[in-house]
Design a protein around this motif. Sequence first.
Motif, PDB file in Angstrom:
ATOM      1  N   SER A   1      73.266  46.232  14.405  1.00 36.82           N
ATOM      2  CA  SER A   1      72.212  46.066  13.400  1.00 36.82           C
ATOM      3  C   SER A   1      70.836  46.246  14.024  1.00 36.82           C
ATOM      4  O   SER A   1      69.947  46.849  13.417  1.00 36.82           O
ATOM      5  N   ALA A   2      70.646  45.727  15.232  1.00 35.22           N
ATOM      6  CA  ALA A   2      69.366  45.906  15.922  1.00 35.22           C
ATOM      7  C   ALA A   2      69.079  47.385  16.147  1.00 35.22           C
ATOM      8  O   ALA A   2      67.962  47.871  15.909  1.00 35.22           O
ATOM      9  N   ALA A   3      70.110  48.127  16.579  1.00 32.02           N
ATOM     10  CA  ALA A   3      69.923  49.548  16.863  1.00 32.02           C
ATOM     11  C   ALA A   3      69.679  50.350  15.583  1.00 32.02           C
ATOM     12  O   ALA A   3      68.802  51.218  15.546  1.00 32.02           O
ATOM     13  N   LEU A   4      70.447  50.071  14.533  1.00 27.95           N
ATOM     14  CA  LEU A   4      70.320  50.841  13.292  1.00 27.95           C
ATOM     15  C   LEU A   4      68.977  50.616  12.617  1.00 27.95           C
ATOM     16  O   LEU A   4      68.315  51.566  12.178  1.00 27.95           O
ATOM     17  N   ILE A   5      68.561  49.362  12.528  1.00 30.37           N
ATOM     18  CA  ILE A   5      67.277  49.065  11.903  1.00 30.37           C
ATOM     19  C   ILE A   5      66.131  49.576  12.771  1.00 30.37           C
ATOM     20  O   ILE A   5      65.159  50.153  12.280  1.00 30.37           O
ATOM     21  N   GLY A   6      66.263  49.387  14.075  1.00 32.78           N
ATOM     22  CA  GLY A   6      65.237  49.886  14.986  1.00 32.78           C
ATOM     23  C   GLY A   6      65.100  51.392  14.919  1.00 32.78           C
ATOM     24  O   GLY A   6      63.977  51.936  14.904  1.00 32.78           O
ATOM     25  N   SER A   7      66.225  52.095  14.850  1.00 33.99           N
ATOM     26  CA  SER A   7      66.192  53.553  14.775  1.00 33.99           C
ATOM     27  C   SER A   7      65.556  54.025  13.470  1.00 33.99           C
ATOM     28  O   SER A   7      64.773  54.987  13.459  1.00 33.99           O
ATOM     29  N   ALA A   8      65.876  53.334  12.359  1.00 34.22           N
ATOM     30  CA  ALA A   8      65.287  53.712  11.066  1.00 34.22           C
ATOM     31  C   ALA A   8      63.774  53.550  11.092  1.00 34.22           C
ATOM     32  O   ALA A   8      63.030  54.419  10.619  1.00 34.22           O
ATOM     33  N   VAL A   9      63.295  52.440  11.647  1.00 37.65           N
ATOM     34  CA  VAL A   9      61.860  52.189  11.717  1.00 37.65           C
ATOM     35  C   VAL A   9      61.187  53.189  12.650  1.00 37.65           C
ATOM     36  O   VAL A   9      60.119  53.743  12.342  1.00 37.65           O
ATOM     37  N   ALA A  10      61.825  53.457  13.807  1.00 41.34           N
ATOM     38  CA  ALA A  10      61.242  54.383  14.777  1.00 41.34           C
ATOM     39  C   ALA A  10      61.188  55.802  14.230  1.00 41.34           C
ATOM     40  O   ALA A  10      60.236  56.547  14.475  1.00 41.34           O
ATOM     41  N   THR A  11      62.198  56.188  13.473  1.00 39.29           N
ATOM     42  CA  THR A  11      62.281  57.561  12.960  1.00 39.29           C
ATOM     43  C   THR A  11      61.388  57.772  11.750  1.00 39.29           C
ATOM     44  O   THR A  11      60.652  58.761  11.664  1.00 39.29           O
ATOM     45  N   TYR A  12      61.455  56.848  10.786  1.00 38.67           N
ATOM     46  CA  TYR A  12      60.752  57.045   9.527  1.00 38.67           C
ATOM     47  C   TYR A  12      59.453  56.264   9.423  1.00 38.67           C
ATOM     48  O   TYR A  12      58.561  56.645   8.673  1.00 38.67           O
ATOM     49  N   GLY A  13      59.348  55.149  10.146  1.00 36.64           N
ATOM     50  CA  GLY A  13      58.165  54.313  10.045  1.00 36.64           C
ATOM     51  C   GLY A  13      57.961  53.850   8.614  1.00 36.64           C
ATOM     52  O   GLY A  13      58.895  53.693   7.850  1.00 36.64           O
ATOM     53  N   TRP A  14      56.729  53.611   8.274  1.00 37.77           N
ATOM     54  CA  TRP A  14      56.435  53.197   6.910  1.00 37.77           C
ATOM     55  C   TRP A  14      55.913  54.348   6.062  1.00 37.77           C
ATOM     56  O   TRP A  14      55.713  54.210   4.869  1.00 37.77           O
ATOM     57  N   SER A  15      55.673  55.524   6.703  1.00 38.60           N
ATOM     58  CA  SER A  15      55.075  56.629   5.958  1.00 38.60           C
ATOM     59  C   SER A  15      56.005  57.157   4.873  1.00 38.60           C
ATOM     60  O   SER A  15      55.572  57.440   3.753  1.00 38.60           O
ATOM     61  N   ALA A  16      57.302  57.288   5.221  1.00 41.06           N
ATOM     62  CA  ALA A  16      58.251  57.789   4.222  1.00 41.06           C
ATOM     63  C   ALA A  16      58.371  56.816   3.061  1.00 41.06           C
ATOM     64  O   ALA A  16      58.417  57.224   1.899  1.00 41.06           O
ATOM     65  N   LEU A  17      58.420  55.526   3.407  1.00 37.90           N
ATOM     66  CA  LEU A  17      58.507  54.528   2.340  1.00 37.90           C
ATOM     67  C   LEU A  17      57.235  54.516   1.498  1.00 37.90           C
ATOM     68  O   LEU A  17      57.290  54.326   0.287  1.00 37.90           O
ATOM     69  N   ALA A  18      56.078  54.714   2.135  1.00 34.83           N
ATOM     70  CA  ALA A  18      54.823  54.726   1.378  1.00 34.83           C
ATOM     71  C   ALA A  18      54.783  55.923   0.439  1.00 34.83           C
ATOM     72  O   ALA A  18      54.355  55.813  -0.716  1.00 34.83           O
ATOM     73  N   GLN A  19      55.259  57.077   0.932  1.00 33.98           N
ATOM     74  CA  GLN A  19      55.224  58.292   0.131  1.00 33.98           C
ATOM     75  C   GLN A  19      56.175  58.195  -1.062  1.00 33.98           C
ATOM     76  O   GLN A  19      55.903  58.721  -2.134  1.00 33.98           O
ATOM     77  N   LEU A  20      57.322  57.546  -0.836  1.00 38.98           N
ATOM     78  CA  LEU A  20      58.303  57.374  -1.895  1.00 38.98           C
ATOM     79  C   LEU A  20      58.444  55.892  -2.244  1.00 38.98           C
ATOM     80  O   LEU A  20      59.512  55.432  -2.631  1.00 38.98           O
ATOM     81  N   GLY A  21      57.334  55.177  -2.096  1.00 35.73           N
ATOM     82  CA  GLY A  21      57.375  53.729  -2.266  1.00 35.73           C
ATOM     83  C   GLY A  21      57.774  53.290  -3.666  1.00 35.73           C
ATOM     84  O   GLY A  21      58.491  52.305  -3.825  1.00 35.73           O
ATOM     85  N   GLY A  22      57.329  54.021  -4.682  1.00 40.44           N
ATOM     86  CA  GLY A  22      57.679  53.655  -6.046  1.00 40.44           C
ATOM     87  C   GLY A  22      59.172  53.726  -6.281  1.00 40.44           C
ATOM     88  O   GLY A  22      59.770  52.834  -6.895  1.00 40.44           O
ATOM     89  N   PHE A  23      59.787  54.795  -5.766  1.00 40.53           N
ATOM     90  CA  PHE A  23      61.227  54.954  -5.938  1.00 40.53           C
ATOM     91  C   PHE A  23      61.993  53.895  -5.152  1.00 40.53           C
ATOM     92  O   PHE A  23      62.921  53.267  -5.680  1.00 40.53           O
ATOM     93  N   ALA A  24      61.604  53.679  -3.881  1.00 36.09           N
ATOM     94  CA  ALA A  24      62.284  52.675  -3.057  1.00 36.09           C
ATOM     95  C   ALA A  24      62.155  51.291  -3.675  1.00 36.09           C
ATOM     96  O   ALA A  24      63.123  50.521  -3.725  1.00 36.09           O
ATOM     97  N   GLY A  25      60.954  50.980  -4.165  1.00 40.40           N
ATOM     98  CA  GLY A  25      60.749  49.682  -4.807  1.00 40.40           C
ATOM     99  C   GLY A  25      61.582  49.536  -6.063  1.00 40.40           C
ATOM    100  O   GLY A  25      62.141  48.463  -6.333  1.00 40.40           O
ATOM    101  N   ALA A  26      61.707  50.620  -6.847  1.00 37.02           N
ATOM    102  CA  ALA A  26      62.505  50.567  -8.071  1.00 37.02           C
ATOM    103  C   ALA A  26      63.978  50.352  -7.747  1.00 37.02           C
ATOM    104  O   ALA A  26      64.677  49.592  -8.439  1.00 37.02           O
ATOM    105  N   VAL A  27      64.471  51.018  -6.694  1.00 36.49           N
ATOM    106  CA  VAL A  27      65.875  50.849  -6.302  1.00 36.49           C
ATOM    107  C   VAL A  27      66.145  49.407  -5.895  1.00 36.49           C
ATOM    108  O   VAL A  27      67.115  48.782  -6.348  1.00 36.49           O
ATOM    109  N   TYR A  28      65.276  48.862  -5.048  1.00 40.80           N
ATOM    110  CA  TYR A  28      65.507  47.486  -4.583  1.00 40.80           C
ATOM    111  C   TYR A  28      65.294  46.470  -5.703  1.00 40.80           C
ATOM    112  O   TYR A  28      65.929  45.416  -5.712  1.00 40.80           O
TER     113      TYR A  28
END
Length: 433
Positions: free
Chosen positions: A215-242
């Motif tokens: 879990s440490a590796a998977l979450i760390g890799s997701a953050v390192a690869t995508y950061g918050w920029s991808a979530l910010a760009q598609l933040g409305g969709f991600a927020g709607a899904v969650y």
Amino acid sequence: MALNYRSFGFQVLVGMVVGLALGLLARSMGSGPNGDLNWLATALKTTGSIFVSLLKAVVPPLVFAAIIASIANLRALDNAARLAGQTLLWFAITALIAVVIGLAIGLIVQPGSGLHGQALATAKPDSVGGWLDFLKGLVPGNSFALSASTKVTDTGATTSLSFNILQLLVVSIAIGLATLKVGEKAEPFLAFVRSLLAVVRAILGWIIRLTPIGSAALIGSAVATYGWSALAQLGGFAGAVYLGLALVLLVVYPLLLAANGLSPLPFFAKAWPAIQLGFVSRSSVGTLPVTETVTERMGVEKGYAAFAIPLASTTKMDGCASIYPALAAIFVAGFYGIPLHAADYALIAFVSVVGSAATAGLTGAIVMLTLTLSTLGLPLEGAGLLLAIDPILDMGRTAVNVAGQVLVATIVAKREGILDEAAYQGKADLAVA
């Protein structure tokens, strides 16, 4: 109540926090000398990939043995046909509720409308799901559901073998039904299958103990690869899904439990280890042994749990096959400025309820997504818009999948009088191995 620092749940929580910190650190370090991943991001990605590969390695024998054994277990149950029918009915009921919530949120939020014309990746996904492909894919090409694929690169061509989990599910169901038909003559084979299942579960138990690291590796890799920029760009969709996932998990499921005379608190206390593992592993099948264990601790009759959970782990997907495709279809339509009508929304609901087996309990929901888009005639490039944040979304989707699997087994057991309510109300044991 004192916090148990040696508990599995606490260890996974620590792993997630550590992974988040390492991911942020890796992202702050920037790219490597040649523009590739730096050493920390590479280490996180490699460790996470190894953990997922270990889970995937045990999936084929686990699905094969678990499905056959679960069907054979029907012989020991009274009203087996009724139990199977009720299980499938509640699969459909909860899936329909989930997809309606997804559609409602999509209509209110309209997550794709404001992004039209922005510079987002719009390449078609490598794998595409269509109804013809789905139906043809149900028919196994061989007894082992093996398929070969060849990848051509600048350095040459490599051929790899893989299991088609959907076909393996069909093979396993057919063999399981055949054992019921054969009867006593199938006992030696069933003894082998049950022994295989016990061995595979033991191996999977060892892999599950690595979950805090994974879990440490998977979450760390997701953050390192995508950061918050991808979530910010598609933040409305991600927020709607969650938001949709939260409504199903924290509102719909408790209401269904209460409507069937069950308190939600014991359910979540006992189901938490499976929900948590589903979140970090992103695999309903990989979580199967833990899901079955917590279901039995819920007070569900053991023979029924051994039937319902393996089946649910490959076909019951409220997150991946109901909420997500509904919101994704509305997102893609909004992004490309394509209007949807009442018939389209009805078709989304139909595809979500009927086609959920296409997800087959593995990480990701790209097959179900492209199946929905192709059915509606929406651009398949739209799936490429969402691939960047799919791992982040898939964590929440799988957690809801797993919770829904335990929920259906618990509700059916309660309605059919095979739920030990004293065990249901008893103290939760968060150990998983």
